[in-house]
Design a protein around this motif. Structure first.
Motif, PDB file in Angstrom:
ATOM      1  N   ILE A 109     -20.654  62.311 -24.715  1.00 48.87           N
ATOM      2  CA  ILE A 109     -19.340  61.672 -24.688  1.00 48.87           C
ATOM      3  C   ILE A 109     -18.527  62.316 -23.572  1.00 48.87           C
ATOM      4  CG2 ILE A 109     -17.209  61.198 -25.946  1.00 48.87           C
ATOM      5  CD1 ILE A 109     -18.776  61.499 -28.554  1.00 48.87           C
ATOM      6  N   CYS A 110     -18.103  61.522 -22.623  1.00 48.09           N
ATOM      7  CA  CYS A 110     -17.337  62.009 -21.469  1.00 48.09           C
ATOM      8  C   CYS A 110     -15.885  61.574 -21.637  1.00 48.09           C
ATOM      9  CB  CYS A 110     -17.906  61.448 -20.173  1.00 48.09           C
ATOM     10  SG  CYS A 110     -19.636  61.883 -19.889  1.00 48.09           S
ATOM     11  N   ALA A 111     -14.994  62.540 -21.795  1.00 47.11           N
ATOM     12  CA  ALA A 111     -13.587  62.237 -22.037  1.00 47.11           C
ATOM     13  C   ALA A 111     -12.759  62.447 -20.771  1.00 47.11           C
ATOM     14  CB  ALA A 111     -13.048  63.121 -23.163  1.00 47.11           C
ATOM     15  N   ASP A 112     -12.230  61.370 -20.254  1.00 49.12           N
ATOM     16  CA  ASP A 112     -11.319  61.424 -19.099  1.00 49.12           C
ATOM     17  C   ASP A 112     -11.950  62.050 -17.860  1.00 49.12           C
ATOM     18  OD1 ASP A 112      -9.153  60.241 -20.498  1.00 49.12           O
ATOM     19  OD2 ASP A 112      -8.694  62.165 -21.435  1.00 49.12           O
ATOM     20  N   ILE A 113     -13.236  61.844 -17.642  1.00 55.05           N
ATOM     21  CA  ILE A 113     -13.821  62.360 -16.405  1.00 55.05           C
ATOM     22  C   ILE A 113     -13.506  61.390 -15.278  1.00 55.05           C
ATOM     23  CG2 ILE A 113     -15.628  63.535 -17.721  1.00 55.05           C
ATOM     24  CD1 ILE A 113     -17.643  61.635 -16.457  1.00 55.05           C
ATOM     25  N   ARG A 114     -13.171  61.927 -14.115  1.00 55.80           N
ATOM     26  CA  ARG A 114     -12.611  61.096 -13.044  1.00 55.80           C
ATOM     27  C   ARG A 114     -13.518  60.984 -11.822  1.00 55.80           C
ATOM     28  NH1 ARG A 114      -7.048  60.782 -14.122  1.00 55.80           N
ATOM     29  NH2 ARG A 114      -6.888  60.710 -16.396  1.00 55.80           N
ATOM     30  N   PRO A 165     -11.662  53.428 -25.537  1.00 53.87           N
ATOM     31  CA  PRO A 165     -10.381  53.782 -24.914  1.00 53.87           C
ATOM     32  C   PRO A 165      -9.779  55.077 -25.435  1.00 53.87           C
ATOM     33  CG  PRO A 165     -10.099  51.962 -26.459  1.00 53.87           C
ATOM     34  CD  PRO A 165     -11.567  52.188 -26.330  1.00 53.87           C
ATOM     35  N   GLU A 166     -10.237  55.556 -26.602  1.00 52.81           N
ATOM     36  CA  GLU A 166      -9.652  56.747 -27.212  1.00 52.81           C
ATOM     37  C   GLU A 166     -10.726  57.809 -27.446  1.00 52.81           C
ATOM     38  OE1 GLU A 166      -6.588  57.458 -27.714  1.00 52.81           O
ATOM     39  OE2 GLU A 166      -5.775  55.512 -27.113  1.00 52.81           O
ATOM     40  N   PRO A 167     -10.677  58.933 -26.738  1.00 55.18           N
ATOM     41  CA  PRO A 167     -11.662  59.990 -26.966  1.00 55.18           C
ATOM     42  C   PRO A 167     -11.740  60.442 -28.417  1.00 55.18           C
ATOM     43  CG  PRO A 167     -10.441  60.437 -24.951  1.00 55.18           C
ATOM     44  CD  PRO A 167      -9.761  59.276 -25.622  1.00 55.18           C
ATOM     45  N   SER A 169     -11.232  58.743 -31.148  1.00 49.25           N
ATOM     46  CA  SER A 169     -11.958  57.778 -31.978  1.00 49.25           C
ATOM     47  C   SER A 169     -13.449  57.827 -31.679  1.00 49.25           C
ATOM     48  CB  SER A 169     -11.411  56.361 -31.769  1.00 49.25           C
ATOM     49  OG  SER A 169     -11.741  55.862 -30.479  1.00 49.25           O
ATOM     50  N   ALA A 170     -13.802  58.148 -30.441  1.00 50.29           N
ATOM     51  CA  ALA A 170     -15.215  58.292 -30.091  1.00 50.29           C
ATOM     52  C   ALA A 170     -15.829  59.478 -30.827  1.00 50.29           C
ATOM     53  CB  ALA A 170     -15.371  58.460 -28.584  1.00 50.29           C
ATOM     54  N   VAL A 171     -15.090  60.570 -30.909  1.00 46.71           N
ATOM     55  CA  VAL A 171     -15.569  61.753 -31.634  1.00 46.71           C
ATOM     56  C   VAL A 171     -15.759  61.425 -33.107  1.00 46.71           C
ATOM     57  CG1 VAL A 171     -14.943  64.065 -32.424  1.00 46.71           C
ATOM     58  CG2 VAL A 171     -14.594  63.428 -30.031  1.00 46.71           C
ATOM     59  N   ARG A 172     -14.771  60.772 -33.694  1.00 46.51           N
ATOM     60  CA  ARG A 172     -14.864  60.448 -35.127  1.00 46.51           C
ATOM     61  C   ARG A 172     -15.998  59.464 -35.401  1.00 46.51           C
ATOM     62  NH1 ARG A 172      -9.035  60.130 -34.387  1.00 46.51           N
ATOM     63  NH2 ARG A 172      -8.054  62.034 -35.201  1.00 46.51           N
ATOM     64  N   ALA A 173     -16.218  58.518 -34.495  1.00 43.26           N
ATOM     65  CA  ALA A 173     -17.308  57.560 -34.685  1.00 43.26           C
ATOM     66  C   ALA A 173     -18.659  58.255 -34.614  1.00 43.26           C
ATOM     67  CB  ALA A 173     -17.224  56.454 -33.625  1.00 43.26           C
ATOM     68  N   ALA A 174     -18.787  59.223 -33.707  1.00 45.73           N
ATOM     69  CA  ALA A 174     -20.037  59.977 -33.605  1.00 45.73           C
ATOM     70  C   ALA A 174     -20.292  60.767 -34.881  1.00 45.73           C
ATOM     71  CB  ALA A 174     -19.991  60.907 -32.397  1.00 45.73           C
ATOM     72  N   GLN A 175     -19.258  61.372 -35.413  1.00 48.34           N
ATOM     73  CA  GLN A 175     -19.397  62.126 -36.664  1.00 48.34           C
ATOM     74  C   GLN A 175     -19.751  61.201 -37.825  1.00 48.34           C
ATOM     75  OE1 GLN A 175     -15.513  63.871 -36.329  1.00 48.34           O
ATOM     76  NE2 GLN A 175     -16.302  65.891 -35.741  1.00 48.34           N
ATOM     77  N   ALA A 176     -19.140  60.022 -37.848  1.00 51.50           N
ATOM     78  CA  ALA A 176     -19.437  59.057 -38.911  1.00 51.50           C
ATOM     79  C   ALA A 176     -20.874  58.567 -38.826  1.00 51.50           C
ATOM     80  CB  ALA A 176     -18.472  57.880 -38.824  1.00 51.50           C
ATOM     81  N   LEU A 199     -28.366  73.347 -32.278  1.00 50.53           N
ATOM     82  CA  LEU A 199     -28.753  72.347 -31.282  1.00 50.53           C
ATOM     83  C   LEU A 199     -29.880  71.452 -31.761  1.00 50.53           C
ATOM     84  CD1 LEU A 199     -28.711  74.565 -28.065  1.00 50.53           C
ATOM     85  CD2 LEU A 199     -26.965  72.952 -28.811  1.00 50.53           C
ATOM     86  N   ALA A 200     -30.656  71.909 -32.746  1.00 50.53           N
ATOM     87  CA  ALA A 200     -31.776  71.114 -33.232  1.00 50.53           C
ATOM     88  C   ALA A 200     -31.320  69.909 -34.048  1.00 50.53           C
ATOM     89  CB  ALA A 200     -32.699  71.992 -34.075  1.00 50.53           C
ATOM     90  N   ARG A 201     -30.057  69.878 -34.432  1.00 49.60           N
ATOM     91  CA  ARG A 201     -29.530  68.776 -35.240  1.00 49.60           C
ATOM     92  C   ARG A 201     -29.139  67.600 -34.339  1.00 49.60           C
ATOM     93  NH1 ARG A 201     -24.929  71.643 -38.751  1.00 49.60           N
ATOM     94  NH2 ARG A 201     -24.841  69.570 -39.693  1.00 49.60           N
ATOM     95  N   PRO A 202     -29.076  66.390 -34.882  1.00 46.57           N
ATOM     96  CA  PRO A 202     -28.578  65.246 -34.098  1.00 46.57           C
ATOM     97  C   PRO A 202     -27.194  65.564 -33.553  1.00 46.57           C
ATOM     98  CG  PRO A 202     -29.597  64.477 -36.122  1.00 46.57           C
ATOM     99  CD  PRO A 202     -29.508  65.975 -36.236  1.00 46.57           C
ATOM    100  N   THR A 203     -27.024  65.418 -32.253  1.00 43.05           N
ATOM    101  CA  THR A 203     -25.847  65.981 -31.581  1.00 43.05           C
ATOM    102  C   THR A 203     -25.179  64.996 -30.635  1.00 43.05           C
ATOM    103  OG1 THR A 203     -26.735  68.235 -31.675  1.00 43.05           O
ATOM    104  CG2 THR A 203     -25.105  67.786 -29.969  1.00 43.05           C
ATOM    105  N   ALA A 204     -23.856  65.060 -30.614  1.00 43.20           N
ATOM    106  CA  ALA A 204     -23.070  64.411 -29.558  1.00 43.20           C
ATOM    107  C   ALA A 204     -22.342  65.510 -28.803  1.00 43.20           C
ATOM    108  CB  ALA A 204     -22.078  63.419 -30.144  1.00 43.20           C
ATOM    109  N   TRP A 205     -22.654  65.663 -27.529  1.00 46.13           N
ATOM    110  CA  TRP A 205     -21.937  66.632 -26.695  1.00 46.13           C
ATOM    111  C   TRP A 205     -20.658  65.982 -26.179  1.00 46.13           C
ATOM    112  CZ3 TRP A 205     -22.327  71.658 -25.993  1.00 46.13           C
ATOM    113  CH2 TRP A 205     -23.529  72.315 -26.304  1.00 46.13           C
ATOM    114  N   LEU A 206     -19.580  66.741 -26.224  1.00 50.46           N
ATOM    115  CA  LEU A 206     -18.279  66.267 -25.759  1.00 50.46           C
ATOM    116  C   LEU A 206     -17.887  67.039 -24.508  1.00 50.46           C
ATOM    117  CD1 LEU A 206     -15.637  64.639 -26.215  1.00 50.46           C
ATOM    118  CD2 LEU A 206     -14.871  66.499 -27.720  1.00 50.46           C
ATOM    119  N   PHE A 207     -17.739  66.315 -23.404  1.00 50.81           N
ATOM    120  CA  PHE A 207     -17.392  66.925 -22.117  1.00 50.81           C
ATOM    121  C   PHE A 207     -16.018  66.429 -21.672  1.00 50.81           C
ATOM    122  CE2 PHE A 207     -22.071  66.341 -22.095  1.00 50.81           C
ATOM    123  CZ  PHE A 207     -22.442  67.681 -22.131  1.00 50.81           C
ATOM    124  N   GLY A 208     -15.243  67.343 -21.073  1.00 52.16           N
ATOM    125  CA  GLY A 208     -13.885  67.008 -20.673  1.00 52.16           C
ATOM    126  C   GLY A 208     -13.727  66.792 -19.175  1.00 52.16           C
TER     127      GLY A 208
END
Length: 256
Positions: A109-114, A165-167, A169-176, A199-208
């Motif tokens: 998940i890439c949040a606000d990368i330009r 559009p909302e970082p 909500s993306a985080v919460r959706a990944a957790q859900a 790290l062995a668990r199903p993972t969503a990496w969040l980058f800023g």
């Protein structure tokens, strides 16, 4: 010669035009090859006579292959040395929930990368690490920016790309969806080198963002904040370099 089509395609250099028409340009043989591998993606391919001869296999695979001169082709490319072949493609992105369908194991998940080069490189790294998708959240660069497409070196066509559009909500959706969200954060409480079980668990990496990283309130939504150890004197790592290290650490742990 498709001069009228070239003129219309040239307008896709503008993000607003791409968004309105949901079309973009894929420049170069690797990108065109990747686009042709996605059913229904390619609308038309523009190529010079020399490129048509050089990339005969691509020409054979395309339903619409339009010959143009070098000058017309160069007007569609932002490359210093155009390879002579550009595909007009339909957008590939999908709603976030579709990216998270099917029990994904690894997502970026890439949040606000330009920076478009960073964005394309993250897509490429995610593809190489076997990730199940990439999400561009918030005010991130357009995934179809020509520099992003080129930096992905065809990987844009290999894995799902989502937009939210909302970082938060993306985080919460990944957790859900059952993913542990790990925020890449230089001040994180977990050391990447010591996070094997996590790290062995199903993972969503969040980058800023490249300049200011993750806002504190967004990082706080993650399940854990993970820092990459800096052993030398460098202040930090480039975003795409950090993403490569994190994604490959997860890939290695998940395959152990």
């Amino acid at each position: 010669m498709g001069n009228t089509q070239v003129k219309e395609a040239r307008k896709l250099s503008r993000r607003s035009e791409r968004s309105e028409r949901r079309l973009f340009l894929a420049d170069g043989p690797k990108a065109v090859e990747g686009a042709l591998g996605v059913p229904g993606c390619v609308v038309q391919v523009f190529a010079t006579p020399a490129a048509t001869e050089q990339y005969a296999d691509l020409a054979a695979a395309a339903e619409r292959w339009t010959l143009v001169d070098d000058r017309a082709l160069a007007s569609l490319s932002d490359s210093v040395n155009p390879a002579g072949v550009v595909a007009l493609c339909r957008f590939l992105d999908r709603p976030l929930e579709h990216v998270l369908d099917g029990d994904p194991r690894l997502v970026a998940i890439c949040a606000d990368i330009r920076d478009p080069g960073n964005a394309g490189t993250v897509i490429r790294c995610a593809d190489a690490a076997g990730a199940d998708g990439v999400v561009f959240a918030g005010h991130s660069v357009d995934a179809y920016n020509p520099k992003t497409v080129r930096a992905s070196v065809g990987s844009l066509f290999h894995l799902p790309v989502g937009v939210d559009p909302e970082p938060a909500s993306a985080v919460r959706a990944a957790q859900a969806a059952g993913l542990v969200v790990l925020a890449a954060d230089g001040a994180g409480e977990v050391d990447l080198d010591e996070a094997g079980d996590l790290l062995a668990r199903p993972t969503a990496w969040l980058f800023g963002n490249e300049a200011w990283g993750l806002p504190a309130e967004l990082a706080a939504l993650a399940d854990h904040r993970v820092r990459i150890p800096i052993h030398g004197r460098a202040e930090s790592l480039n975003l795409s370099t950090a993403a490569a290290l994190c994604l490959y650490a997860s890939a290695r742990a998940q395959r152990a």
